[in-house]
Design an enzyme around this catalytic site. Structure first.
Site, PDB file in Angstrom:
ATOM      1  N   MET A  33      -9.921  87.478 -58.423  1.00  0.00           N
ATOM      2  CA  MET A  33     -10.098  86.066 -58.779  1.00  0.00           C
ATOM      3  C   MET A  33      -8.770  85.320 -58.642  1.00  0.00           C
ATOM      4  O   MET A  33      -8.592  84.234 -59.195  1.00  0.00           O
ATOM      5  CB  MET A  33     -10.640  85.946 -60.203  1.00  0.00           C
ATOM      6  N   HIS A  40      -2.897  93.619 -58.995  1.00  0.00           N
ATOM      7  CA  HIS A  40      -3.673  93.342 -57.779  1.00  0.00           C
ATOM      8  C   HIS A  40      -2.964  93.910 -56.546  1.00  0.00           C
ATOM      9  O   HIS A  40      -3.598  94.474 -55.655  1.00  0.00           O
ATOM     10  CB  HIS A  40      -3.834  91.828 -57.593  1.00  0.00           C
ATOM     11  N   GLN A  67     -19.817  84.689 -63.701  1.00  0.00           N
ATOM     12  CA  GLN A  67     -19.442  85.726 -64.673  1.00  0.00           C
ATOM     13  C   GLN A  67     -18.753  85.158 -65.907  1.00  0.00           C
ATOM     14  O   GLN A  67     -18.310  85.899 -66.762  1.00  0.00           O
ATOM     15  CB  GLN A  67     -18.575  86.793 -64.004  1.00  0.00           C
TER      16      GLN A  67
HETATM   17  P1  PAJ Z   1      -9.597  90.050 -61.405  1.00  0.00           P
HETATM   18  O1  PAJ Z   1      -9.530  89.959 -62.880  1.00  0.00           O
HETATM   19  O2  PAJ Z   1      -8.790  89.106 -60.578  1.00  0.00           O
HETATM   20  O3  PAJ Z   1      -9.239  91.508 -60.988  1.00  0.00           O
HETATM   21  C1  PAJ Z   1      -9.324  91.911 -59.648  1.00  0.00           C
HETATM   22  C2  PAJ Z   1      -9.102  93.404 -59.589  1.00  0.00           C
HETATM   23  O4  PAJ Z   1      -7.781  93.696 -60.049  1.00  0.00           O
HETATM   24  C3  PAJ Z   1     -10.068  94.177 -60.500  1.00  0.00           C
HETATM   25  O5  PAJ Z   1     -10.560  95.319 -59.817  1.00  0.00           O
HETATM   26  C4  PAJ Z   1      -9.195  94.550 -61.674  1.00  0.00           C
HETATM   27  O6  PAJ Z   1      -9.606  95.725 -62.338  1.00  0.00           O
HETATM   28  C5  PAJ Z   1      -7.850  94.747 -60.988  1.00  0.00           C
HETATM   29  N1  PAJ Z   1      -6.731  94.666 -61.947  1.00  0.00           N
HETATM   30  C6  PAJ Z   1      -6.503  93.688 -62.855  1.00  0.00           C
HETATM   31  N2  PAJ Z   1      -5.418  93.999 -63.602  1.00  0.00           N
HETATM   32  C7  PAJ Z   1      -4.960  95.208 -63.163  1.00  0.00           C
HETATM   33  C8  PAJ Z   1      -3.878  96.064 -63.532  1.00  0.00           C
HETATM   34  N3  PAJ Z   1      -3.045  95.760 -64.521  1.00  0.00           N
HETATM   35  N4  PAJ Z   1      -3.711  97.231 -62.858  1.00  0.00           N
HETATM   36  C9  PAJ Z   1      -4.564  97.573 -61.835  1.00  0.00           C
HETATM   37  N5  PAJ Z   1      -5.599  96.786 -61.445  1.00  0.00           N
HETATM   38  C10 PAJ Z   1      -5.810  95.631 -62.097  1.00  0.00           C
HETATM   39  O7  PAJ Z   1     -12.031  91.719 -61.893  1.00  0.00           O
HETATM   40  C11 PAJ Z   1     -12.181  90.632 -61.340  1.00  0.00           C
HETATM   41  O8  PAJ Z   1     -11.136  89.845 -60.920  1.00  0.00           O
HETATM   42  C12 PAJ Z   1     -13.552  90.056 -61.021  1.00  0.00           C
HETATM   43  O9  PAJ Z   1     -14.464  90.469 -62.004  1.00  0.00           O
HETATM   44  C13 PAJ Z   1     -14.072  90.431 -59.614  1.00  0.00           C
HETATM   45  C14 PAJ Z   1     -14.247  91.941 -59.455  1.00  0.00           C
HETATM   46  C15 PAJ Z   1     -13.117  89.895 -58.522  1.00  0.00           C
HETATM   47  C16 PAJ Z   1     -15.463  89.777 -59.385  1.00  0.00           C
HETATM   48  O10 PAJ Z   1     -15.391  88.404 -59.522  1.00  0.00           O
END
Ligand code: PAJ
Length: 300
Positions: A33, A40, A67
């Site tokens: 997102m 990320h 969501q």
């Molecule tokens: P978002 O919160 O932007 O996260 C995108 C991806 O990054 C997710 O798979 C999340 O688990 C991962 N992520 C976030 N913080 C992290 C961290 N500290 N270490 C490793 N990975 C991390 O999750 C979403 O977006 C949305 O729900 C989405 C899947 C994009 C659907 O809209």
């Protein structure tokens, strides 16, 4: 070695970009997102490693309204596309799909959505009804638009990862769903786009989540009550007015079964926590090895 990724704001441009860079290798998708941080970026590296030289990596940047419940942070969710493109360029992403809401849902909210099943009503789903239906619906849509071989999700959102894995399996979507390790600040706080909502005092207190999980993991060989007690002792040090515990759960790694007995043999499990620090809801989780007593600790 890296070049700027192609920016595709529309479905057509996405298809053109995928065609233009058509490669014989695997295609990996990293859905986000935006407001990209080192967590990320690590997913993009996992994706790059997974497809290696012959393949390509697509990242999507889309704040999915489906969501977010009314009253959640959809409107104030950070949108930082220029900085996000720089992160994608650094990580060797080939294509960034950054569509508008109309582009993803051209006829308004979709009529047909994904029913995420019973797990989605528990843990995160208990306080965020409809959240996982929205997540799985957009993930299925992105899978349809990009048609990846592999998709990378963070273990940080462990229940989301488990549900996407389950969706791909149950609906035979043919996408290999890879879980990448959680990236943390030096003091243990899991990186999250929502950490920016914390003021300095809340930021200090927010480490209570990772500290409670680490305490549970450390005591886990001595059994379930010891693990729970260790985590609760850490949480009890914070005033309830500042840190509100939503849940502390210990489950099988697929999250399907609540563990409520002391296993005789060392058994892999997952401990998950959600708490509100100030007004910001934070989540975190860790793997743990439950049971086995002193022998399991010594063998480590
Ligand atoms: P978002 O919160 O932007 O996260 C995108 C991806 O990054 C997710 O798979 C999340 O688990 C991962 N992520 C976030 N913080 C992290 C961290 N500290 N270490 C490793 N990975 C991390 O999750 C979403 O977006 C949305 O729900 C989405 C899947 C994009 C659907 O809209």
């Amino acid at each position: 070695m890296t070049s700027d990724p192609l920016l595709a704001p529309t479905r057509e441009e996405l298809q053109r970009a995928l065609e233009a860079r058509k490669a014989p290798g695997l295609l990996a998708l990293v859905p986000t997102m935006g407001a990209l941080h080192a967590g990320h970026a690590s997913l993009m590296r996992v994706a790059r490693d997974r497809v290696w030289d012959g393949g390509q990596v697509v990242a999507s940047v889309f704040v999915n309204p489906l969501q977010f419940a009314p009253g959640e942070d959809l409107d104030r969710y950070p949108r930082t596309l220029d900085a996000d493109l720089e992160v994608c360029a650094r990580e060797g992403v080939d294509v960034v799909f950054a569509p508008s809401v109309d582009e993803v849902y051209p006829g308004g909210d979709p009529q047909v959505t994904v029913d995420p099943g019973p797990l989605a009503a528990q843990l995160e789903g208990a306080s965020r009804p409809g959240h996982f239906a929205g997540v799985l619906t957009v993930v299925a849509t992105l899978f349809g638009l990009v048609r990846p071989d592999v998709a990378v999700f963070g273990q940080k959102d462990y229940q989301q990862l488990a549900l996407v894995q389950r969706m791909s399996r149950d609906l035979c979507l043919g996408v290999e769903v890879v879980g990448a390790e959680t990236v943390r600040e030096a003091d243990g706080l899991a990186l999250s786009s929502r950490n920016r909502y914390l003021d300095a005092d809340q930021r200090r207190r927010a480490t209570v989540l990772s500290r409670a999980l680490a305490a549970a993991a450390e005591r886990a060989p001595y059994g379930l009550p010891a693990a729970r007690w260790a985590a609760m002792r850490v949480l009890d040090e914070e005033p309830e007015s500042e840190v509100g515990l939503d849940y502390l759960a210990i489950r099988t790694p697929d999250l399907q079964v609540v563990i409520d007995e002391h296993p005789a043999e060392p058994t892999p499990a997952r401990v998950l926590i959600a708490a509100t620090v100030g007004t910001t809801r934070l989540i975190d989780n860790l793997p743990l090895l439950l049971g086995g007593g002193r022998a399991a600790v010594a063998a480590d």
